[in-house]
Write a protein that holds these residues in place. Structure first.
Motif, PDB file in Angstrom:
ATOM      1  N   PHE A   1       0.831  -1.206   0.000  1.00 21.35           N
ATOM      2  CA  PHE A   1       0.000   0.000   0.000  1.00 21.35           C
ATOM      3  C   PHE A   1       0.865   1.256   0.000  1.00 21.35           C
ATOM      4  N   ALA A   2       1.956   1.218   0.793  1.00 20.82           N
ATOM      5  CA  ALA A   2       2.850   2.379   0.857  1.00 20.82           C
ATOM      6  C   ALA A   2       3.466   2.673  -0.495  1.00 20.82           C
ATOM      7  N   GLN A   3       3.875   1.611  -1.218  1.00 21.60           N
ATOM      8  CA  GLN A   3       4.468   1.822  -2.538  1.00 21.60           C
ATOM      9  C   GLN A   3       3.421   2.335  -3.524  1.00 21.60           C
ATOM     10  N   LYS A   4       2.192   1.852  -3.415  1.00 15.43           N
ATOM     11  CA  LYS A   4       1.118   2.370  -4.268  1.00 15.43           C
ATOM     12  C   LYS A   4       0.946   3.870  -4.070  1.00 15.43           C
ATOM     13  N   CYS A   5       1.036   4.304  -2.805  1.00 15.70           N
ATOM     14  CA  CYS A   5       0.887   5.734  -2.504  1.00 15.70           C
ATOM     15  C   CYS A   5       2.018   6.542  -3.136  1.00 15.70           C
ATOM     16  N   VAL A   6       3.238   6.036  -3.017  1.00 17.82           N
ATOM     17  CA  VAL A   6       4.388   6.742  -3.582  1.00 17.82           C
ATOM     18  C   VAL A   6       4.286   6.797  -5.107  1.00 17.82           C
ATOM     19  N   ILE A   7       3.922   5.674  -5.727  1.00 15.38           N
ATOM     20  CA  ILE A   7       3.771   5.647  -7.186  1.00 15.38           C
ATOM     21  C   ILE A   7       2.690   6.635  -7.620  1.00 15.38           C
ATOM     22  N   GLY A   8       1.606   6.713  -6.840  1.00 13.74           N
ATOM     23  CA  GLY A   8       0.559   7.684  -7.146  1.00 13.74           C
ATOM     24  C   GLY A   8       1.077   9.109  -7.121  1.00 13.74           C
ATOM     25  N   LEU A   9       1.925   9.422  -6.151  1.00 12.32           N
ATOM     26  CA  LEU A   9       2.540  10.749  -6.090  1.00 12.32           C
ATOM     27  C   LEU A   9       3.464  10.990  -7.263  1.00 12.32           C
ATOM     28  N   LEU A  10       4.231   9.956  -7.649  1.00 12.32           N
ATOM     29  CA  LEU A  10       5.137  10.090  -8.796  1.00 12.32           C
ATOM     30  C   LEU A  10       4.354  10.415 -10.068  1.00 12.32           C
ATOM     31  N   ARG A  11       3.189   9.786 -10.209  1.00 18.22           N
ATOM     32  CA  ARG A  11       2.366  10.068 -11.392  1.00 18.22           C
ATOM     33  C   ARG A  11       1.922  11.526 -11.414  1.00 18.22           C
ATOM     34  N   LEU A  12       1.635  12.070 -10.237  1.00 17.62           N
ATOM     35  CA  LEU A  12       1.177  13.453 -10.153  1.00 17.62           C
ATOM     36  C   LEU A  12       2.310  14.452 -10.322  1.00 17.62           C
ATOM     37  N   LEU A  13       3.476  14.130  -9.768  1.00 18.15           N
ATOM     38  CA  LEU A  13       4.559  15.104  -9.667  1.00 18.15           C
ATOM     39  C   LEU A  13       5.657  14.952 -10.709  1.00 18.15           C
ATOM     40  N   LEU A  14       5.813  13.752 -11.276  1.00 23.58           N
ATOM     41  CA  LEU A  14       6.935  13.503 -12.197  1.00 23.58           C
ATOM     42  C   LEU A  14       6.418  12.975 -13.529  1.00 23.58           C
ATOM     43  N   PRO A  15       6.238  13.860 -14.515  1.00 18.20           N
ATOM     44  CA  PRO A  15       5.760  13.418 -15.827  1.00 18.20           C
ATOM     45  C   PRO A  15       6.579  12.279 -16.463  1.00 18.20           C
ATOM     46  N   PRO A  16       7.909  12.208 -16.276  1.00 15.61           N
ATOM     47  CA  PRO A  16       8.647  11.096 -16.889  1.00 15.61           C
ATOM     48  C   PRO A  16       8.167   9.720 -16.429  1.00 15.61           C
ATOM     49  N   HIS A  17       7.687   9.614 -15.188  1.00 15.28           N
ATOM     50  CA  HIS A  17       7.203   8.307 -14.729  1.00 15.28           C
ATOM     51  C   HIS A  17       5.959   7.889 -15.521  1.00 15.28           C
ATOM     52  N   VAL A  18       5.051   8.809 -15.723  1.00 10.50           N
ATOM     53  CA  VAL A  18       3.847   8.517 -16.512  1.00 10.50           C
ATOM     54  C   VAL A  18       4.239   8.171 -17.943  1.00 10.50           C
ATOM     55  N   ASP A  19       5.228   8.859 -18.474  1.00 11.21           N
ATOM     56  CA  ASP A  19       5.692   8.600 -19.838  1.00 11.21           C
ATOM     57  C   ASP A  19       6.189   7.161 -19.961  1.00 11.21           C
TER      58      ASP A  19
END
Length: 243
Positions: free
Chosen positions: A134-152
């Motif tokens: 769950f903690a990693q899901k939360c961090v990945i969710g933040l990465l999607r919001l804050l770091l466009p390269p991750h979504v790319d």
């Protein structure tokens, strides 16, 4: 074989090309910054250097670029600075993957072209329903919001999984997922797994760029290895980082 390498001037792209040349392949190297490439490559008859930003090429130029290639390897990524992370093009990896695949399909090659995409362990393989905390899901969710390269990175892999699929007449693919990238001078022992065996966020391993280049080269040149991993998203770790 003739292999097109996108992102040739990047740290991993250079390692990949060196391994391809060692194995006797011919290389088309697309580089936004060709001045970063070794001087010796400019007189090497086995490498053609194309000085260009891939997304600036027309559809016709993209078709000509991919024509005659038996494999395409993408080591494209975003520069780790403010402009690289938040500037344009935000969908560099995804758009390049899509346009390269469109060019291949338009060319209608007689046999399938191998497409190898470098990605990251932070991107889950949805086909395998890889479990994360769950903690990693939360961090990945933040990465999607804050770091466009991750979504790319996620969308580029998703394009191959869902739009190209595993039964495409002209394209076969594999997505290589290294963990935290490091620089080393020599190839070392490494392991390949179908899915991450440790948390990419809280317990990351390490993967040297030269090992990534070696594995991608092996995928392209070894048909048995390719048949094992095509249509999948193998994870690569330096063996020493798993102790």
């Amino acid at each position: 074989m003739t292999i097109l390498v996108a992102g040739a001037s990047g740290a991993t792209g250079r390692q990949l090309i060196q391994q391809l040349l060692i194995q006797g392949h011919n290389v088309k190297a697309v580089a936004r910054s060709p001045e970063k490439l070794p001087e010796s490559w400019k007189s090497n008859e086995h490498i053609e250097i194309i000085s260009a930003s891939l997304l600036d090429l027309s559809d016709k130029e993209m078709m000509e670029l991919t024509l005659g290639c038996q494999a395409i390897a993408s080591c494209l990524g975003h520069n780790l600075n403010l402009k690289g992370i938040y500037g344009q093009p935000r969908k560099l990896v995804t758009d390049a993957t899509r346009r390269l695949c469109n060019a291949i399909e338009t060319n209608k090659p007689d046999s399938p072209i191998k497409f190898v995409l470098m990605n990251t362990t932070g991107n889950r393989n949805v086909d395998l329903n890889e479990p994360i905390s769950f903690a990693q899901k939360c961090v990945i969710g933040l990465l999607r919001l804050l770091l466009p390269p991750h979504v790319d990175n996620e969308k580029a892999a998703d394009y191959l999984r869902t739009q190209i699929g595993k039964n495409n007449q002209f394209i076969e693919w594999a997505v290589v997922r290294p963990d935290s990238l490091i620089d080393e001078d020599k190839i070392t022992n490494y392991e390949i797994h179908p899915s991450p065996i440790r948390s990419a966020i809280f317990n990351a391993g390490k993967t040297s760029r030269i090992n990534v280049g070696h594995f991608m080269t092996s995928l392209i040149g070894d048909n048995d290895l390719w048949n094992k991993w095509k249509g999948q998203m193998p994870v690569i770790y330096n063996k020493s980082s798993l102790n």
